[in-house]
Design an enzyme around this catalytic site. Structure first.
Site, PDB file in Angstrom:
ATOM      1  CG  LEU A   1      -1.859  -1.147   1.393  1.00 56.38           C
ATOM      2  CD1 LEU A   1      -2.507  -1.127   2.782  1.00 56.38           C
ATOM      3  CD2 LEU A   1      -2.913  -1.078   0.298  1.00 56.38           C
TER       4      LEU A   1
ATOM      5  CG  ASP B   1       1.846  -2.993   2.944  1.00 58.00           C
ATOM      6  OD1 ASP B   1       2.776  -2.218   2.673  1.00 58.00           O
ATOM      7  OD2 ASP B   1       0.744  -2.977   2.361  1.00 58.00           O
TER       8      ASP B   1
ATOM      9  CD  GLU C   1       5.402   1.012  15.069  1.00 59.68           C
ATOM     10  OE1 GLU C   1       5.141   1.696  14.079  1.00 59.68           O
ATOM     11  OE2 GLU C   1       6.070   1.428  16.029  1.00 59.68           O
ATOM     12  CG  ASP C   2       1.357  -0.871  11.259  1.00 57.86           C
ATOM     13  OD1 ASP C   2       1.346   0.053  12.086  1.00 57.86           O
ATOM     14  OD2 ASP C   2       1.820  -0.758  10.112  1.00 57.86           O
TER      15      ASP C   2
ATOM     16  NE  ARG D   1       0.090  -3.827   6.869  1.00 61.22           N
ATOM     17  CZ  ARG D   1       0.897  -3.166   7.691  1.00 61.22           C
ATOM     18  NH1 ARG D   1       0.780  -1.861   7.788  1.00 61.22           N
ATOM     19  NH2 ARG D   1       1.797  -3.787   8.426  1.00 61.22           N
TER      20      ARG D   1
ATOM     21  NE  ARG E   1      -4.488   1.827   6.317  1.00 58.97           N
ATOM     22  CZ  ARG E   1      -3.267   1.449   5.942  1.00 58.97           C
ATOM     23  NH1 ARG E   1      -2.547   0.702   6.749  1.00 58.97           N
ATOM     24  NH2 ARG E   1      -2.772   1.814   4.783  1.00 58.97           N
TER      25      ARG E   1
ATOM     26  CG  HIS F   1      -0.173   4.267  11.243  1.00 61.76           C
ATOM     27  ND1 HIS F   1       0.690   3.575  10.422  1.00 61.76           N
ATOM     28  CD2 HIS F   1      -1.317   3.533  11.274  1.00 61.76           C
ATOM     29  CE1 HIS F   1       0.092   2.477   9.977  1.00 61.76           C
ATOM     30  NE2 HIS F   1      -1.126   2.431  10.470  1.00 61.76           N
TER      31      HIS F   1
ATOM     32  CB  CYS G   1       6.629   0.985  10.161  1.00 61.33           C
ATOM     33  SG  CYS G   1       6.229   2.716  10.114  1.00 61.33           S
TER      34      CYS G   1
HETATM   35  C1  CIR Z   1       0.604   0.565   4.942  1.00 59.64           C
HETATM   36  O1  CIR Z   1       0.064   1.434   4.260  1.00 59.64           O
HETATM   37  O2  CIR Z   1      -0.011  -0.067   5.786  1.00 59.64           O
HETATM   38  C2  CIR Z   1       2.072   0.262   4.718  1.00 59.64           C
HETATM   39  N1  CIR Z   1       2.389   0.464   3.355  1.00 59.64           N
HETATM   40  C3  CIR Z   1       2.934   1.132   5.606  1.00 59.64           C
HETATM   41  C4  CIR Z   1       2.744   0.862   7.069  1.00 59.64           C
HETATM   42  C5  CIR Z   1       3.592   1.741   7.914  1.00 59.64           C
HETATM   43  N2  CIR Z   1       3.488   1.394   9.289  1.00 59.64           N
HETATM   44  C6  CIR Z   1       3.559   2.261  10.273  1.00 59.64           C
HETATM   45  O3  CIR Z   1       3.556   3.471  10.061  1.00 59.64           O
HETATM   46  N3  CIR Z   1       3.524   1.792  11.514  1.00 59.64           N
END
Ligand code: CIR
Length: 254
Positions: free
Chosen positions: A19, A61, A66-67, A86, A132, A162, A249
Site C-alpha cells: 500500500l 506490507d 509494528e502494526d 493487511r 486504520r 498513523h 514501522c
Molecule cells: C501501509 O500502508 O499499511 C504500509 N504500506 C505502511 C505501514 C507503515 N506502518 C507504520 O507506520 N507503523
C-alpha cells in the site's frame, strides 16, 4: 525503560505491491533488503537481540511488523489491521509473541487497530484515530490496558497514515513532533523537539535505549534531535518510505 529484544520481518518480494500514497514509485526490492539488513544491525548496535522472521509473500506490507501487535511490559496485544490487505498479517503473531509473553489479548472485529497508531509514554498510551484505527478498536485497547493497570486515551489525527507518522516519544518528556501536535492539550507539558513541515517524514524516528534512529535526508530534524542530547543513528530507508513506512514501522521492541 530499556528494550532488550526486537522482532522484525524480512521484506518479501511482493513488497512492490504494498500500500502506498507517497507518490515515490515502487520500491527496489534488492535495495530494500540491504536497507533492512542495516536496520537490523542498528537495532543490534542499540543492544537488542533481534528475532528475524522470514519474508511472508502472502502479505506485501508484512515487513511493517509494528502494526500487528502492541508490546507492553505487562502484556502483548495482537491487533486487527484496518487495511483489508493487511488483516492476515496477524496470522503467525500469536505463536511468535507467545514465546515471550504469558499474557496475550486481541483486538476483535468490528474494531480495527494498527499499532503505528499507538504511542507509549510510560504507562500511558496515546491512540490515534485514523483510517486504520477506529473508535471500537481504540476502546477495546483502552479497556485491555486498564485491566493491566495502565491507561490510554485517544488523539484525533488528520492527514497522516498513523499517529506515529507525525509524532514520536523520545522518552524523558521529549516529544518529536510536527506542527499539528505542538498545540494539542495532551502534549502541552512535554518538551517539543520540532520537525519542520518540509521534513515531516522524519517525525517517525525511533528511540531505543538512549539512541535515536533517524531516517537519512532530514538535516534539520537530525540537528534538533542531536541538540536535545541524543546519540543518533542515521538510516537510509528510502525504499520503505515509498510505502509510507518509517523506522518505527519495521520492528516491534520489547
Ligand atoms: C501501509 O500502508 O499499511 C504500509 N504500506 C505502511 C505501514 C507503515 N506502518 C507504520 O507506520 N507503523
Amino acid at each position: 525503560m530499556q528494550f532488550t529484544k526486537a522482532i522484525v520481518r524480512i521484506p518479501c518480494e511482493r513488497m512492490t505491491e504494498g500500500l502506498s500514497s507517497s507518490g515515490f514509485g515502487k520500491p527496489d526490492y534488492s535495495k530494500a533488503i540491504m536497507q533492512h539488513e542495516k536496520y537490523v544491525q542498528a537495532l543490534e548496535d542499540c543492544g537488542l537481540e533481534v528475532i528475524v522472521l522470514p519474508p511472508d509473500n502472502d502479505f506485501p506490507d508484512s515487513t511493517f511488523v509494528e502494526d500487528t501487535a502492541l508490546l507492553t511490559p505487562a502484556l502483548a496485544v495482537i491487533t486487527l489491521p484496518g487495511a483489508p490487505s493487511r488483516k492476515g498479517e496477524i496470522r503467525d503473531m500469536q505463536s511468535i509473541i507467545g514465546r515471550f509473553y504469558n499474557h496475550i489479548e486481541f483486538i476483535r472485529a468490528p474494531g480495527t487497530l494498527e499499532a503505528g497508531d499507538v504511542m507509549m509514554v510510560g504507562s500511558h498510551f496515546f491512540i490515534g484515530l485514523s483510517e486504520r484505527t477506529n473508535t471500537d478498536g481504540a476502546g477495546q485497547l483502552i479497556s485491555i490496558l486498564e485491566q493491566y493497570g495502565m491507561t490510554a486515551s485517544v488523539v484525533e489525527i488528520a492527514d497522516m497514515l498513523h499517529l506515529k507518522s507525525g509524532v514520536s516519544y523520545l522518552e524523558n518528556e521529549n516529544l518529536l513532533a510536527t506542527k499539528y501536535f505542538h498545540e494539542l492539550a495532551e502534549f502541552r507539558k512535554m518538551n517539543i523537539i520540532p520537525v519542520p513541515e518540509h521534513e515531516g517524514y522524519a517525525a517517525n524516528s525511533l528511540w531505543i535505549n538512549g539512541s535515536v534512529l533517524v531516517p537519512e535526508g532530514y538535516p534539520e530534524t537530525l540537528e534538533n534531535i542531536s541538540n536535545a542530547g541524543y546519540e543518533t543513528i542515521i538510516l537510509d530507508v528510502s525504499e520503505f518510505r515509498k510505502l509510507d513506512g518509517g523506522v518505527s514501522c519495521l520492528s516491534l521492541r520489547f
